[in-house]
Scaffold this motif. Structure first.
Motif, PDB file in Angstrom:
ATOM      1  N   ALA A 215      -6.441  -5.274 -23.843  1.00  0.00           N
ATOM      2  CA  ALA A 215      -6.629  -4.570 -22.566  1.00  0.00           C
ATOM      3  C   ALA A 215      -8.090  -4.632 -22.177  1.00  0.00           C
ATOM      4  O   ALA A 215      -8.966  -4.850 -23.014  1.00  0.00           O
ATOM      5  CB  ALA A 215      -6.183  -3.114 -22.692  1.00  0.00           C
ATOM      6  N   PHE A 216      -8.344  -4.482 -20.872  1.00  0.00           N
ATOM      7  CA  PHE A 216      -9.707  -4.234 -20.426  1.00  0.00           C
ATOM      8  C   PHE A 216      -9.665  -3.292 -19.233  1.00  0.00           C
ATOM      9  O   PHE A 216      -8.643  -3.168 -18.548  1.00  0.00           O
ATOM     10  CB  PHE A 216     -10.466  -5.536 -20.119  1.00  0.00           C
ATOM     11  CG  PHE A 216     -10.116  -6.209 -18.812  1.00  0.00           C
ATOM     12  CD1 PHE A 216     -10.783  -5.875 -17.629  1.00  0.00           C
ATOM     13  CD2 PHE A 216      -9.149  -7.205 -18.754  1.00  0.00           C
ATOM     14  CE1 PHE A 216     -10.480  -6.515 -16.435  1.00  0.00           C
ATOM     15  CE2 PHE A 216      -8.844  -7.849 -17.566  1.00  0.00           C
ATOM     16  CZ  PHE A 216      -9.507  -7.503 -16.389  1.00  0.00           C
ATOM     17  N   ALA A 217     -10.774  -2.601 -19.020  1.00  0.00           N
ATOM     18  CA  ALA A 217     -10.854  -1.608 -17.944  1.00  0.00           C
ATOM     19  C   ALA A 217     -11.573  -2.185 -16.739  1.00  0.00           C
ATOM     20  O   ALA A 217     -12.479  -3.013 -16.867  1.00  0.00           O
ATOM     21  CB  ALA A 217     -11.575  -0.361 -18.440  1.00  0.00           C
ATOM     22  N   HIS A 218     -11.149  -1.744 -15.560  1.00  0.00           N
ATOM     23  CA  HIS A 218     -11.847  -2.117 -14.333  1.00  0.00           C
ATOM     24  C   HIS A 218     -11.821  -0.927 -13.388  1.00  0.00           C
ATOM     25  O   HIS A 218     -10.772  -0.334 -13.155  1.00  0.00           O
ATOM     26  CB  HIS A 218     -11.188  -3.325 -13.671  1.00  0.00           C
ATOM     27  CG  HIS A 218     -12.050  -3.980 -12.631  1.00  0.00           C
ATOM     28  ND1 HIS A 218     -12.304  -3.398 -11.395  1.00  0.00           N
ATOM     29  CD2 HIS A 218     -12.745  -5.155 -12.641  1.00  0.00           C
ATOM     30  CE1 HIS A 218     -13.097  -4.194 -10.699  1.00  0.00           C
ATOM     31  NE2 HIS A 218     -13.377  -5.266 -11.428  1.00  0.00           N
ATOM     32  N   GLY A 219     -12.996  -0.592 -12.845  1.00  0.00           N
ATOM     33  CA  GLY A 219     -13.124   0.603 -12.022  1.00  0.00           C
ATOM     34  C   GLY A 219     -12.958   0.389 -10.538  1.00  0.00           C
ATOM     35  O   GLY A 219     -13.488   1.170  -9.742  1.00  0.00           O
ATOM     36  N   ALA A 220     -12.209  -0.623 -10.123  1.00  0.00           N
ATOM     37  CA  ALA A 220     -12.031  -0.900  -8.697  1.00  0.00           C
ATOM     38  C   ALA A 220     -11.462   0.314  -7.966  1.00  0.00           C
ATOM     39  O   ALA A 220     -10.522   0.955  -8.430  1.00  0.00           O
ATOM     40  CB  ALA A 220     -11.103  -2.093  -8.490  1.00  0.00           C
ATOM     41  N   ASN A 221     -12.043   0.602  -6.815  1.00  0.00           N
ATOM     42  CA  ASN A 221     -11.463   1.561  -5.889  1.00  0.00           C
ATOM     43  C   ASN A 221     -10.378   0.804  -5.127  1.00  0.00           C
ATOM     44  O   ASN A 221     -10.680  -0.130  -4.385  1.00  0.00           O
ATOM     45  CB  ASN A 221     -12.545   2.078  -4.936  1.00  0.00           C
ATOM     46  CG  ASN A 221     -12.016   3.049  -3.900  1.00  0.00           C
ATOM     47  OD1 ASN A 221     -10.806   3.157  -3.686  1.00  0.00           O
ATOM     48  ND2 ASN A 221     -12.913   3.759  -3.245  1.00  0.00           N
ATOM     49  N   VAL A 222      -9.114   1.185  -5.301  1.00  0.00           N
ATOM     50  CA  VAL A 222      -8.022   0.405  -4.721  1.00  0.00           C
ATOM     51  C   VAL A 222      -8.069   0.374  -3.197  1.00  0.00           C
ATOM     52  O   VAL A 222      -7.460  -0.496  -2.572  1.00  0.00           O
ATOM     53  CB  VAL A 222      -6.642   0.911  -5.196  1.00  0.00           C
ATOM     54  CG1 VAL A 222      -6.485   0.695  -6.696  1.00  0.00           C
ATOM     55  CG2 VAL A 222      -6.409   2.370  -4.801  1.00  0.00           C
ATOM     56  N   ALA A 223      -8.796   1.307  -2.598  1.00  0.00           N
ATOM     57  CA  ALA A 223      -8.922   1.333  -1.141  1.00  0.00           C
ATOM     58  C   ALA A 223      -9.919   0.303  -0.626  1.00  0.00           C
ATOM     59  O   ALA A 223     -10.060   0.126   0.587  1.00  0.00           O
ATOM     60  CB  ALA A 223      -9.319   2.735  -0.670  1.00  0.00           C
ATOM     61  N   LYS A 224     -10.612  -0.384  -1.543  1.00  0.00           N
ATOM     62  CA  LYS A 224     -11.602  -1.395  -1.161  1.00  0.00           C
ATOM     63  C   LYS A 224     -11.145  -2.767  -1.667  1.00  0.00           C
ATOM     64  O   LYS A 224     -11.167  -3.042  -2.867  1.00  0.00           O
ATOM     65  CB  LYS A 224     -12.976  -1.030  -1.722  1.00  0.00           C
ATOM     66  CG  LYS A 224     -13.511   0.283  -1.141  1.00  0.00           C
ATOM     67  CD  LYS A 224     -14.892   0.624  -1.676  1.00  0.00           C
ATOM     68  CE  LYS A 224     -15.419   1.906  -1.032  1.00  0.00           C
ATOM     69  NZ  LYS A 224     -16.753   2.287  -1.553  1.00  0.00           N
ATOM     70  N   PHE A 225     -10.775  -3.635  -0.725  1.00  0.00           N
ATOM     71  CA  PHE A 225     -10.154  -4.912  -1.092  1.00  0.00           C
ATOM     72  C   PHE A 225     -11.081  -5.806  -1.906  1.00  0.00           C
ATOM     73  O   PHE A 225     -10.629  -6.494  -2.821  1.00  0.00           O
ATOM     74  CB  PHE A 225      -9.681  -5.637   0.167  1.00  0.00           C
ATOM     75  CG  PHE A 225      -8.889  -6.885  -0.115  1.00  0.00           C
ATOM     76  CD1 PHE A 225      -7.759  -6.844  -0.922  1.00  0.00           C
ATOM     77  CD2 PHE A 225      -9.268  -8.111   0.430  1.00  0.00           C
ATOM     78  CE1 PHE A 225      -7.015  -7.990  -1.186  1.00  0.00           C
ATOM     79  CE2 PHE A 225      -8.538  -9.261   0.164  1.00  0.00           C
ATOM     80  CZ  PHE A 225      -7.409  -9.200  -0.645  1.00  0.00           C
ATOM     81  N   ASP A 226     -12.370  -5.798  -1.619  1.00  0.00           N
ATOM     82  CA  ASP A 226     -13.285  -6.661  -2.369  1.00  0.00           C
ATOM     83  C   ASP A 226     -13.347  -6.259  -3.838  1.00  0.00           C
ATOM     84  O   ASP A 226     -13.427  -7.118  -4.733  1.00  0.00           O
ATOM     85  CB  ASP A 226     -14.689  -6.669  -1.739  1.00  0.00           C
ATOM     86  CG  ASP A 226     -15.333  -5.294  -1.683  1.00  0.00           C
ATOM     87  OD1 ASP A 226     -14.601  -4.275  -1.640  1.00  0.00           O
ATOM     88  OD2 ASP A 226     -16.580  -5.225  -1.674  1.00  0.00           O
ATOM     89  N   GLU A 227     -13.267  -4.967  -4.109  1.00  0.00           N
ATOM     90  CA  GLU A 227     -13.274  -4.505  -5.500  1.00  0.00           C
ATOM     91  C   GLU A 227     -11.970  -4.877  -6.207  1.00  0.00           C
ATOM     92  O   GLU A 227     -11.971  -5.247  -7.384  1.00  0.00           O
ATOM     93  CB  GLU A 227     -13.508  -2.988  -5.552  1.00  0.00           C
ATOM     94  CG  GLU A 227     -14.883  -2.573  -5.041  1.00  0.00           C
ATOM     95  CD  GLU A 227     -15.166  -1.084  -5.197  1.00  0.00           C
ATOM     96  OE1 GLU A 227     -14.440  -0.419  -5.973  1.00  0.00           O
ATOM     97  OE2 GLU A 227     -16.109  -0.592  -4.547  1.00  0.00           O
ATOM     98  N   VAL A 228     -10.868  -4.779  -5.491  1.00  0.00           N
ATOM     99  CA  VAL A 228      -9.564  -5.174  -6.048  1.00  0.00           C
ATOM    100  C   VAL A 228      -9.546  -6.677  -6.330  1.00  0.00           C
ATOM    101  O   VAL A 228      -9.057  -7.121  -7.385  1.00  0.00           O
ATOM    102  CB  VAL A 228      -8.431  -4.794  -5.074  1.00  0.00           C
ATOM    103  CG1 VAL A 228      -7.103  -5.384  -5.528  1.00  0.00           C
ATOM    104  CG2 VAL A 228      -8.312  -3.278  -4.954  1.00  0.00           C
ATOM    105  N   GLN A 229     -10.081  -7.461  -5.412  1.00  0.00           N
ATOM    106  CA  GLN A 229     -10.152  -8.913  -5.621  1.00  0.00           C
ATOM    107  C   GLN A 229     -10.945  -9.249  -6.880  1.00  0.00           C
ATOM    108  O   GLN A 229     -10.578 -10.152  -7.636  1.00  0.00           O
ATOM    109  CB  GLN A 229     -10.788  -9.591  -4.409  1.00  0.00           C
ATOM    110  CG  GLN A 229      -9.863  -9.753  -3.227  1.00  0.00           C
ATOM    111  CD  GLN A 229     -10.548 -10.480  -2.088  1.00  0.00           C
ATOM    112  OE1 GLN A 229     -11.601 -10.053  -1.598  1.00  0.00           O
ATOM    113  NE2 GLN A 229      -9.952 -11.579  -1.637  1.00  0.00           N
ATOM    114  N   ASP A 230     -12.042  -8.532  -7.093  1.00  0.00           N
ATOM    115  CA  ASP A 230     -12.853  -8.757  -8.294  1.00  0.00           C
ATOM    116  C   ASP A 230     -12.038  -8.458  -9.548  1.00  0.00           C
ATOM    117  O   ASP A 230     -12.107  -9.205 -10.539  1.00  0.00           O
ATOM    118  CB  ASP A 230     -14.108  -7.885  -8.251  1.00  0.00           C
ATOM    119  CG  ASP A 230     -14.991  -8.095  -9.461  1.00  0.00           C
ATOM    120  OD1 ASP A 230     -15.626  -9.162  -9.563  1.00  0.00           O
ATOM    121  OD2 ASP A 230     -15.029  -7.204 -10.343  1.00  0.00           O
TER     122      ASP A 230
END
Length: 305
Positions: A67-82
């Motif tokens: 597993a790995f963690a990612h702190g993307a804010n799902v409301a921000k598409f660029d963070e989700v893409q990352d």
């Protein structure tokens, strides 16, 4: 037969606590490699911390999983893409997406600030849209995908003080219904989970003795049946405290009124017939309603010849 996710990659949003945490741990236990997405904010969406997500990763790795963690804010598409790009670089595919991240900003509609309405829509609806968009082409190219939306009884039936949350939770079902049609040829199945659980979102809303029965794990048992290889498609599964049920949207057969009778008075006069449940149907797409009404009209025209 034991449900297995060996060799599969799953992204679970809002996986640092509550339902998302339980979903992620069980997926990993059954063999999936899991992306633990969590902004780490409070229940109302404020703040951010990676601590909870990292703890879930640690538990999975200690049990021999990946597993790995990612702190993307799902409301921000660029963070989700990352997040999705990192997943592809690490594991090369995405088989499962569970759209679980959510916040609450409860108030009666009269007292609600529109900014709170918008924020809840952004996280629940656009968060699901953003994450789904980011994995959609990947799933199409690999001819496989399982996506779970998280809906709610508050959306399907209403709940005082939750006009924003209810609107968002009903909206994800409309989103699901069209994705089912567009994803079918590439074996992308999209379902919805309607959970009732004792989590941070509900802990001060439910009596303690009832809260103890409403485990996240009981809901996760339902969630995993919606995203495995033999999962259904366009299914709304309600789960909580060991109870499991399905919600379906049905339409009555209805009536036909010839042009000379198409008035509000006639509609009201025929109300009982309009509401008659005897021939109700579960429509598979919007066109079936149009087809039904046109068939009624053509039948009437033929009868007049």
């Amino acid at each position: 037969m034991t449900i297995s996710f060996e060799g599969q990659v799953a992204i679970v949003t809002g996986a640092g606590n509550g339902l998302g945490r339980a979903h992620a741990l069980e997926l990993a236990k059954r063999g999936a490699k899991v992306v633990i997405n969590d902004l780490g904010g409070a229940r109302d969406g404020s703040g951010a911390s990676s601590e909870a997500a990292q703890e879930v990763v640690r538990l999975i790795e200690e049990a021999g999983g990946e597993a790995f963690a990612h702190g993307a804010n799902v409301a921000k598409f660029d963070e989700v893409q990352d997040m999705v790009q990192q997943t592809m670089e690490k594991w090369g595919r995405v088989d499962i997406l569970i759209n679980n991240a959510g916040i609450l900003r409860d108030k009666s509609f009269a007292k609600m600030d529109l900014a709170d309405f918008q924020l809840v829509m952004d996280v629940h609806l656009m968060g699901s849209v953003n994450c789904t968009k980011a994995v959609w082409d990947i799933m199409r190219e690999q001819n496989y995908g399982r996506i779970v939306m998280t809906t709610s009884s508050s959306g399907m039936y209403g709940n005082f003080g939750q006009s924003n949350y209810g609107a968002a939770k009903m909206a994800v079902l409309g989103f699901m219904n069209t994705l089912v049609l567009e994803g079918a040829k590439n074996d992308i199945r999209v379902n919805a989970l309607s959970p009732t659980a004792g989590t941070r979102m509900t802990e001060d809303l439910i009596p303690p003795e009832i809260y103890e029965l409403m485990t996240a794990e009981s809901v996760t048992a339902g969630a995993l049946t919606l995203c495995h290889k033999d999962a259904p498609n366009r299914f709304i599964l309600c789960a909580g405290a060991g109870g499991y049920a399905s919600t379906r949207l049905f339409e009555t057969d209805g009536i036909f009124l010839p042009e000379a009778q198409q008035s509000a008075d006639e509609v009201k006069a025929n109300w009982d017939a309009i509401c008659d449940l005897s021939n109700q149907a579960d429509l598979k797409n919007g066109g079936e309603q149009t087809e039904k009404f046109l068939t009624k009209a053509m039948t009437y025209i033929q009868s007049q010849k």
